[in-house]
Structures are given as C-alpha cells and as structure tokens.
Design a protein around this motif. Structure first.
Motif, mmCIF file in Angstrom:
data_model
loop_
_atom_site.group_PDB
_atom_site.id
_atom_site.type_symbol
_atom_site.label_atom_id
_atom_site.label_comp_id
_atom_site.label_asym_id
_atom_site.label_seq_id
_atom_site.Cartn_x
_atom_site.Cartn_y
_atom_site.Cartn_z
ATOM 1 N N PHE A 67 0.838 -1.199 0.000
ATOM 2 C CA PHE A 67 0.000 0.000 0.000
ATOM 3 C C PHE A 67 0.872 1.247 0.000
ATOM 4 C CE2 PHE A 67 -2.407 3.391 2.007
ATOM 5 C CZ PHE A 67 -3.613 3.334 1.325
ATOM 6 N N ARG A 68 1.892 1.272 0.870
ATOM 7 C CA ARG A 68 2.748 2.461 0.986
ATOM 8 C C ARG A 68 3.517 2.714 -0.309
ATOM 9 N NH1 ARG A 68 5.726 0.699 4.706
ATOM 10 N NH2 ARG A 68 7.574 0.180 3.463
ATOM 11 N N GLU A 69 4.117 1.666 -0.883
ATOM 12 C CA GLU A 69 4.922 1.840 -2.084
ATOM 13 C C GLU A 69 4.078 2.232 -3.286
ATOM 14 O OE1 GLU A 69 8.100 1.848 -2.304
ATOM 15 O OE2 GLU A 69 8.579 1.170 -0.273
ATOM 16 N N LEU A 70 2.876 1.638 -3.397
ATOM 17 C CA LEU A 70 2.016 1.972 -4.528
ATOM 18 C C LEU A 70 1.510 3.400 -4.441
ATOM 19 C CD1 LEU A 70 -0.008 -1.351 -4.946
ATOM 20 C CD2 LEU A 70 1.765 -0.449 -6.463
ATOM 21 N N ARG A 71 1.195 3.845 -3.241
ATOM 22 C CA ARG A 71 0.757 5.233 -3.072
ATOM 23 C C ARG A 71 1.883 6.198 -3.417
ATOM 24 N NH1 ARG A 71 -2.995 7.732 -3.480
ATOM 25 N NH2 ARG A 71 -3.038 9.026 -1.574
ATOM 26 N N ALA A 104 -0.355 5.604 -7.212
ATOM 27 C CA ALA A 104 -1.563 4.794 -7.347
ATOM 28 C C ALA A 104 -2.695 5.416 -6.530
ATOM 29 C CB ALA A 104 -1.296 3.371 -6.879
ATOM 30 N N SER A 105 -3.923 5.229 -7.013
ATOM 31 C CA SER A 105 -5.076 5.723 -6.279
ATOM 32 C C SER A 105 -5.265 4.902 -5.001
ATOM 33 C CB SER A 105 -6.325 5.632 -7.142
ATOM 34 O OG SER A 105 -6.638 4.266 -7.410
ATOM 35 N N PRO A 106 -5.890 5.475 -3.965
ATOM 36 C CA PRO A 106 -6.106 4.696 -2.732
ATOM 37 C C PRO A 106 -6.886 3.415 -2.982
ATOM 38 C CG PRO A 106 -6.524 7.021 -2.353
ATOM 39 C CD PRO A 106 -6.332 6.870 -3.822
ATOM 40 N N ALA A 107 -7.840 3.431 -3.930
ATOM 41 C CA ALA A 107 -8.646 2.236 -4.184
ATOM 42 C C ALA A 107 -7.783 1.118 -4.757
ATOM 43 C CB ALA A 107 -9.782 2.582 -5.148
ATOM 44 N N VAL A 108 -6.915 1.443 -5.731
ATOM 45 C CA VAL A 108 -6.051 0.421 -6.330
ATOM 46 C C VAL A 108 -5.053 -0.104 -5.310
ATOM 47 C CG1 VAL A 108 -4.238 0.038 -8.052
ATOM 48 C CG2 VAL A 108 -6.309 1.290 -8.673
ATOM 49 N N ALA A 109 -4.423 0.798 -4.561
ATOM 50 C CA ALA A 109 -3.435 0.375 -3.564
ATOM 51 C C ALA A 109 -4.080 -0.515 -2.507
ATOM 52 C CB ALA A 109 -2.791 1.604 -2.929
ATOM 53 N N GLN A 110 -5.298 -0.147 -2.083
ATOM 54 C CA GLN A 110 -5.981 -0.940 -1.063
ATOM 55 C C GLN A 110 -6.364 -2.312 -1.594
ATOM 56 O OE1 GLN A 110 -6.556 -0.247 2.155
ATOM 57 N NE2 GLN A 110 -7.405 -2.317 2.348
ATOM 58 N N ARG A 111 -6.797 -2.372 -2.853
ATOM 59 C CA ARG A 111 -7.214 -3.660 -3.428
ATOM 60 C C ARG A 111 -6.032 -4.619 -3.570
ATOM 61 N NH1 ARG A 111 -10.637 -4.314 -9.073
ATOM 62 N NH2 ARG A 111 -10.791 -6.610 -9.045
ATOM 63 N N VAL A 112 -4.881 -4.080 -3.986
ATOM 64 C CA VAL A 112 -3.691 -4.928 -4.114
ATOM 65 C C VAL A 112 -3.218 -5.384 -2.740
ATOM 66 C CG1 VAL A 112 -1.261 -4.974 -4.809
ATOM 67 C CG2 VAL A 112 -2.968 -3.899 -6.291
ATOM 68 N N TRP A 116 0.240 -12.398 -6.246
ATOM 69 C CA TRP A 116 1.166 -11.561 -6.999
ATOM 70 C C TRP A 116 0.860 -11.572 -8.493
ATOM 71 C CZ3 TRP A 116 4.243 -15.482 -4.088
ATOM 72 C CH2 TRP A 116 4.457 -15.078 -2.768
ATOM 73 N N TRP A 117 0.636 -12.748 -9.038
ATOM 74 C CA TRP A 117 0.454 -12.845 -10.491
ATOM 75 C C TRP A 117 -0.836 -12.167 -10.929
ATOM 76 C CZ3 TRP A 117 3.548 -13.664 -14.367
ATOM 77 C CH2 TRP A 117 3.015 -13.970 -15.642
ATOM 78 N N ARG A 118 -1.932 -12.394 -10.191
ATOM 79 C CA ARG A 118 -3.214 -11.798 -10.583
ATOM 80 C C ARG A 118 -3.179 -10.284 -10.415
ATOM 81 N NH1 ARG A 118 -8.295 -13.808 -7.321
ATOM 82 N NH2 ARG A 118 -7.429 -12.368 -5.774
ATOM 83 N N ASN A 119 -2.631 -9.800 -9.316
ATOM 84 C CA ASN A 119 -2.581 -8.361 -9.082
ATOM 85 C C ASN A 119 -1.652 -7.633 -10.046
ATOM 86 O OD1 ASN A 119 -4.393 -8.377 -6.966
ATOM 87 N ND2 ASN A 119 -2.804 -8.620 -5.397
ATOM 88 N N SER A 120 -0.647 -8.351 -10.558
ATOM 89 C CA SER A 120 0.345 -7.687 -11.402
ATOM 90 C C SER A 120 -0.127 -7.504 -12.837
ATOM 91 C CB SER A 120 1.647 -8.505 -11.414
ATOM 92 O OG SER A 120 1.419 -9.791 -11.973
ATOM 93 N N ASP A 121 -1.363 -7.935 -13.136
ATOM 94 C CA ASP A 121 -1.856 -7.802 -14.504
ATOM 95 C C ASP A 121 -2.430 -6.407 -14.726
ATOM 96 O OD1 ASP A 121 -2.585 -8.319 -17.055
ATOM 97 O OD2 ASP A 121 -4.148 -9.749 -16.599
ATOM 98 N N LYS A 122 -3.740 -6.285 -14.790
ATOM 99 C CA LYS A 122 -4.359 -5.021 -15.180
ATOM 100 C C LYS A 122 -4.355 -3.992 -14.064
ATOM 101 C CE LYS A 122 -7.354 -7.202 -18.628
ATOM 102 N NZ LYS A 122 -8.733 -7.437 -19.093
ATOM 103 N N LEU A 123 -4.353 -4.448 -12.822
ATOM 104 C CA LEU A 123 -4.431 -3.490 -11.725
ATOM 105 C C LEU A 123 -3.234 -2.539 -11.685
ATOM 106 C CD1 LEU A 123 -5.849 -5.367 -8.604
ATOM 107 C CD2 LEU A 123 -6.808 -3.381 -9.755
#
Length: 455
Positions: free
Chosen positions: A406-410, A414-422, A429-436
C-alpha cells in the motif's frame, strides 16, 4: 611439461645453424651426406610473412581479446598469454617462418543442444588463436571474393539476416518448395586431404598450406589424453569458418551452373524450387555433390517440403493478406526465448528489481537484434506485455506485506482504491500484477530501470 616450460626451452633463434664444438669440428668433411643436419630454411612464404607483421598481429590480438575466449590446454588466459609471448614470441615466429611450428592440441568442450544432443567445440590455446586470427586477416581478403554470392555465413559484410531476406525473396517469387539440407556433423567430418586440395587451388603458398595442415592435424585433448585426428576441423578456432567456406564453395558453384535459387549459411543450405519433383532431383544432386567431398546428408533433419513448414536460421515464413510472404520467429526459438526469460525472472532469487533488469538486458538486446526482422507486431506486443507482467509480479513479491505494498504503490502515484485492493490480496502476486498495476508500474517506469522494449 607446461606450455610455458616448453616455450622457455626453445632456442632464442630457432633454426640457426649449429656451431660445432670439440676436436671433431676441426676436421673438414667433404662428403655432403655425412655433414651435420640442417634446420629447414625459411619457407619464403609471402602470405605468412604478411600475417606475422607487427600491425597485423596487433589487430589479431585485439580481436582475440574482444572475443573473450577461454584458455586452451595450457591453461593460460589472454593476459597470461600476452605476458608469456613478450619473451617467447621471437622463437615462435622463427618456427612459423621455417615451417617447423607445431600447434598445441585443442581442448574439447561439449555444449548441450536444445534438442538433447551435444555440440563439440575445440578450443585452441590463446597463442594458436592469435596465429589463426592473424592468418585469417590475410587470407580472407584473398579468398572471400571468390566465394558464391549465395553464401552468407562467416563472411565480412554479410549476416544471417541477409540469408533470411534472400530466402524470403525466392519464396515471394513463387518458389514454395524448399530442399532443406543439413549436413551430419559437418565440422567433425571434414576430410583433410580434400580440404587442403581445394585450398591449394586457391592459394599457391607452401608456408600457409603447411601451417593449415598442422592445425588440421593437431590432436584433441579428452580427459587429459591427446587423441590424434584424421578428419574434422573443430569449431572454436578462427580459421574453421573460412576453411568450411573453401570446401563448400564447390557445391555452391555447381548449383550456380545449373541455375538454382539457393541460400547457404555455413553448413545449412536451402534450395528453392517450384515443385516437389524438382526438389527430389535437387536433393539427389546434393547427395552426390556432398558425397564427393566425403560429407553425409543428415536424412533426419533434411527434407523436400513446403517452405511454410520449415525454419531457416531461426526464422520461418507465413503468408499475409494479399499473398505477401512475411517473416516470423520460428516456434522453437520462440519457446526457447520464453523459457530463458522464465529462468532469468524467477521469483526466488532474492535480487532487487534493478538486478533482475540488468540480467535480462543483454539477453533481450541480443535477441531483439537478431530477430528484429520478424514481421509480427502482435507477437512482439504479447512478449513485451508478458515480460512486464512477470516483472510486476516479482516487485509485488519483494514488497511481501500488504502495508508495504500500500505504501509503495501510493508513493508511485496509485489511487487509494487500487493500492488498497492490491494490499488486501497481498499473496496474489500474479493476478494483481496484470491489469491493476498497468497504471502504476507503467512502461515508462520500466524504461527508467533500463528494460529494453521488444515492440
């Protein structure tokens, strides 16, 4: 005895007439047959003298150093050999000019092939590689102009891509059947007598012929034992490709006289015809021509077939809309590329993202430089996207914990919604590393790390 010890024991001026000592030396001898044995005189080889000039040797040493080859049977690397030659070279040069030089055996190295077999390499000592390279630089300008225009392998100003483009032009002209010929263990089966005969017809220089024969006859060291060699010119020496072209040019000229359209790169030869019947005739002709050179066609890998089911130098051909013949990476090298990328991007390496990219970079640049002719934009995009997908998964795994993600993506925007979802699915790792993560770990982000683009 090591090579260093042997060189030290060489006389400072090899071939110098011996000075007789003792009382017997004072007695004149008139019978020539009873006189002392003399060292052979200088061979008078103009080509050999040109090869051993200071300027040519300096260029040869620079080339040998740039190739970064391994040590030979003497165990001396390039720097050690350079220091050794500082004192030993005058004796070696004298032996070369007198025709008494004897090369060291080559060191056998077996390299596994992708199909499960092995390719044998013979690694000469650095000293012998230097001499061969110096000789190559003198012989190539003389021999190369006499070779066929259809030969592209190991020639200055030519490359494998030129052979692929020539093959594509033949197919586009309507020759959709290929006689694909592969020689069985070509470099191991070269007949020395035939090769020397063909070389003598092109170069009338006894010193060079004698030296080339000495290199052909130098043995192979296997498991510490030197084995004599009656045929073959092991891959690994600078002269081997040039000698291969000397031998195979005879087949090229025979095909030219018959008006065939063909492309040859080293021992790979493709002849393009319009029908399978014509292909069968050409295949029979090639078997006869290679048979005269004591070479054998590898029947398992050779065939008369449609060009669209065969590969040549890693490429294959396909037909686009409108009947245009285009190039693509063949299935086998494409699978090899994907496997190699998986090896270089394993998620269990404990390496930073910068380290992973630096390991990938040379391989990607080399692969793209060779296969850059491929006319398949969609494949290039898929490879590019798949590679970045793997790297994003590695980055997520390195961050490990959800709060860190969360910290690194922000911090990356990254938006709070994307960072929180990841972060909430931190182990996926593999699923999150695709479109998100496309909007965060973007192409530009990888560009800053130095990752080359494939598309």
């Amino acid at each position: 005895m090591s090579m260093r010890q042997a060189m030290r024991q060489m006389p400072a001026q090899a071939g110098r007439a011996g000075v007789a000592r003792g009382e017997a030396a004072r007695v004149p001898v008139s019978d020539e047959a009873c006189g002392p044995r003399r060292e052979p005189e200088n061979t008078g080889s103009a080509l050999l003298q040109a090869a051993l000039t200071r300027e040519n040797l300096q260029r040869a040493l620079k080339r040998v150093r740039a190739n970064k080859g391994a040590a030979g049977v003497d165990g001396l690397d390039i720097d050690q050999t350079a220091r050794h030659l500082a004192t030993a070279w005058p004796g070696i040069r004298e032996h070369l000019l007198r025709g008494t030089y004897r090369p060291s055996p080559v060191r056998r190295v077996a390299i596994p092939k992708p199909d499960g077999g092995e390719r044998e390499l013979g690694i000469p000592t650095v000293t012998d590689r230097l001499i061969q390279q110096a000789l190559l630089q003198v012989l190539q300008p003389i021999l190369d102009p006499s070779f066929s225009e259809h030969s592209h392998g190991f020639r200055p100003g030519r490359r494998a891509q030129d052979a692929v483009l020539a093959a594509q032009a033949y197919v586009q002209s309507g020759r959709r059947v290929v006689v694909d010929v592969d020689l069985e263990k070509f470099f191991d089966r070269v007949n020395h007598d035939i090769l020397i005969d063909r070389l003598q017809k092109r170069i009338d220089d006894a010193g060079v012929i004698r030296l080339v024969r000495a290199y052909l006859n130098s043995g192979i060291m296997r498991d510490g034992v030197v084995q004599e060699r009656g045929q073959g010119t092991p891959q690994g020496g600078p002269l081997s490709p040039l000698l291969a072209n000397v031998l195979l040019d005879e087949v090229d000229k025979a095909l030219e006289r018959r008006g065939h359209c063909f492309v040859r790169y080293a021992d790979d030869c493709n002849v393009y015809v319009r029908s399978r019947r014509a292909g069968a005739r050409v295949m029979a002709l090639l078997r006869r021509l290679y048979g005269k050179l004591c070479l054998k066609v590898n029947e398992a890998k050779s065939a008369v077939a449609s060009v669209f089911g065969r590969k040549f130098l890693g490429y294959s051909l396909w037909v686009a809309r409108g009947g245009t013949v285009k190039r693509k990476v063949a299935a086998k090298p494409l699978a090899t590329f994907k496997q190699r990328v998986r090896q270089l991007t394993r998620r269990l390496g404990g390496r930073s993202m910068q380290d992973v990219v630096q390991r990938l970079r040379p391989y990607l640049l080399g692969w793209k430089a060779y296969f850059g002719l491929a006319q398949t934009p969609r494949i290039w995009r898929e490879l590019d996207e798949g590679l970045r997908h793997r790297l994003r998964a590695i980055q997520l795994k390195q961050w490990k914990r959800g709060p860190t993600m969360f910290r690194e993506l922000r911090a990356l925007g990254a938006s709070p919604a994307v960072a929180q979802r990841v972060a909430a699915n931190s182990r996926c790792w593999w699923r999150n590393s695709d479109k998100l993560l496309n909007s965060v770990l973007t192409v530009a982000w990888f560009d800053r790390l130095g990752l080359p683009r494939l598309s």
